[in-house]
Design an enzyme around this catalytic site. Structure first.
Site, PDB file in Angstrom:
ATOM      1  N   SER A  36      37.709  43.543  34.042  1.00  0.00           N
ATOM      2  CA  SER A  36      38.712  42.568  34.480  1.00  0.00           C
ATOM      3  C   SER A  36      39.308  41.777  33.322  1.00  0.00           C
ATOM      4  O   SER A  36      40.448  41.305  33.407  1.00  0.00           O
ATOM      5  CB  SER A  36      38.093  41.609  35.499  1.00  0.00           C
ATOM      6  OG  SER A  36      36.940  40.971  34.956  1.00  0.00           O
ATOM      7  N   GLY A  73      35.542  44.505  37.628  1.00  0.00           N
ATOM      8  CA  GLY A  73      34.194  44.779  38.107  1.00  0.00           C
ATOM      9  C   GLY A  73      33.515  45.955  37.438  1.00  0.00           C
ATOM     10  O   GLY A  73      32.347  46.242  37.726  1.00  0.00           O
ATOM     11  N   ASN A 101      30.173  42.808  32.630  1.00  0.00           N
ATOM     12  CA  ASN A 101      29.563  42.892  33.957  1.00  0.00           C
ATOM     13  C   ASN A 101      28.123  43.399  33.880  1.00  0.00           C
ATOM     14  O   ASN A 101      27.296  43.050  34.733  1.00  0.00           O
ATOM     15  CB  ASN A 101      30.400  43.797  34.865  1.00  0.00           C
ATOM     16  CG  ASN A 101      31.728  43.156  35.227  1.00  0.00           C
ATOM     17  OD1 ASN A 101      31.773  42.015  35.667  1.00  0.00           O
ATOM     18  ND2 ASN A 101      32.814  43.877  35.014  1.00  0.00           N
ATOM     19  N   ASP A 182      37.729  30.063  38.075  1.00  0.00           N
ATOM     20  CA  ASP A 182      36.379  30.620  38.162  1.00  0.00           C
ATOM     21  C   ASP A 182      35.566  30.346  36.904  1.00  0.00           C
ATOM     22  O   ASP A 182      34.354  30.581  36.872  1.00  0.00           O
ATOM     23  CB  ASP A 182      36.419  32.120  38.466  1.00  0.00           C
ATOM     24  CG  ASP A 182      37.078  32.944  37.358  1.00  0.00           C
ATOM     25  OD1 ASP A 182      37.340  32.421  36.264  1.00  0.00           O
ATOM     26  OD2 ASP A 182      37.339  34.144  37.608  1.00  0.00           O
ATOM     27  N   HIS A 185      37.346  34.013  33.622  1.00  0.00           N
ATOM     28  CA  HIS A 185      38.453  34.858  33.181  1.00  0.00           C
ATOM     29  C   HIS A 185      39.552  34.047  32.508  1.00  0.00           C
ATOM     30  O   HIS A 185      39.838  32.927  32.918  1.00  0.00           O
ATOM     31  CB  HIS A 185      39.043  35.618  34.380  1.00  0.00           C
ATOM     32  CG  HIS A 185      38.101  36.585  35.007  1.00  0.00           C
ATOM     33  ND1 HIS A 185      37.241  36.222  36.021  1.00  0.00           N
ATOM     34  CD2 HIS A 185      37.875  37.899  34.758  1.00  0.00           C
ATOM     35  CE1 HIS A 185      36.516  37.273  36.385  1.00  0.00           C
ATOM     36  NE2 HIS A 185      36.884  38.304  35.639  1.00  0.00           N
TER      37      HIS A 185
END
Length: 214
Positions: A36, A73, A101, A182, A185
């Protein structure tokens, strides 16, 4: 008269060389391959890292195309499964960014390293240059995990003789104003910071490709 003839001959030769150089010029095709962070999570079209990096390099006169092969992801396992078909024939170089991840999920660093190792090997077997991009394990994973995870990018860079950009989120990771809500990112301004910090490394990377392709 002789001077005019010589000047005319020089002009003809110069123009010929310019046209020859233009005819031999070829777009450098790169692929930004990652998760991502590469894909441009929740960002408008055109605001992702590959797109903004391409624009920055084109503004400096580079004939370059950077495809976005980021998948939100994605882990190194997922990347290994799709590396062959996500990087098309005719690709000159890959900016390889994966592992964030894996660290978030606590995947054993040894597994992540093995997957990245195989991806680099496959790309090099196809004659595709690699710029490896490092990730740092989040603090909540603990010092022991970080001590095993963080060095894998340096080790792979040395093993395969590929250039390394140590940390993809350099300049962004600790600045909340450069990240989405979040807290993980990058936002559009964060992407701009990442492009600015990484631009020189990518320029050098493209230079090595150009010299080989001549």
């Amino acid at each position: 008269m002789r001077f005019k003839v010589a000047a005319l001959q020089f002009t003809v030769i110069a123009v010929s060389l310019i046209f020859a150089a233009g005819a031999n010029a070829r777009t450098i095709n790169l692929v930004g391959f990652g998760d991502s962070l590469m894909a441009g999570y929740q960002l408008p079209p055109g605001d992702g890292f590959p797109e903004k990096l391409q624009a920055a390099l084109k503004a400096k006169g580079f004939d370059i195309s950077i495809a976005n092969a980021g998948v939100s992801g994605d882990t190194t396992t997922g990347g290994l499964a799709r590396i062959d078909w996500s990087v098309p024939d005719g690709t000159d170089g890959v900016i390889l960014e994966l592992g964030a991840n894996d660290a978030l999920r606590g995947i054993p660093p040894e597994e992540s390293e093995k997957n990245l190792d195989q991806m680099i090997t496959r790309l090099k077997e196809r004659g595709i240059a690699v710029l490896l991009v490092g990730i740092i394990a989040p603090p909540n994973m603990g010092a022991e995990y970080a001590a095993r995870f963080n060095p894998i990018y340096r080790d792979l860079s040395e093993k395969h003789g590929v250039p390394l950009y140590p940390f993809f989120l350099d300049g962004v990771a600790l600045d909340a104003g450069l990240k989405l809500e979040d807290g993980m990112h990058p936002n559009a301004r964060g992407i701009d910071v990442m492009v600015g910090k990484m631009e020189t490394d990518v320029t050098n990377f493209v230079g090595t490709i150009s010299s080989v392709k001549k």
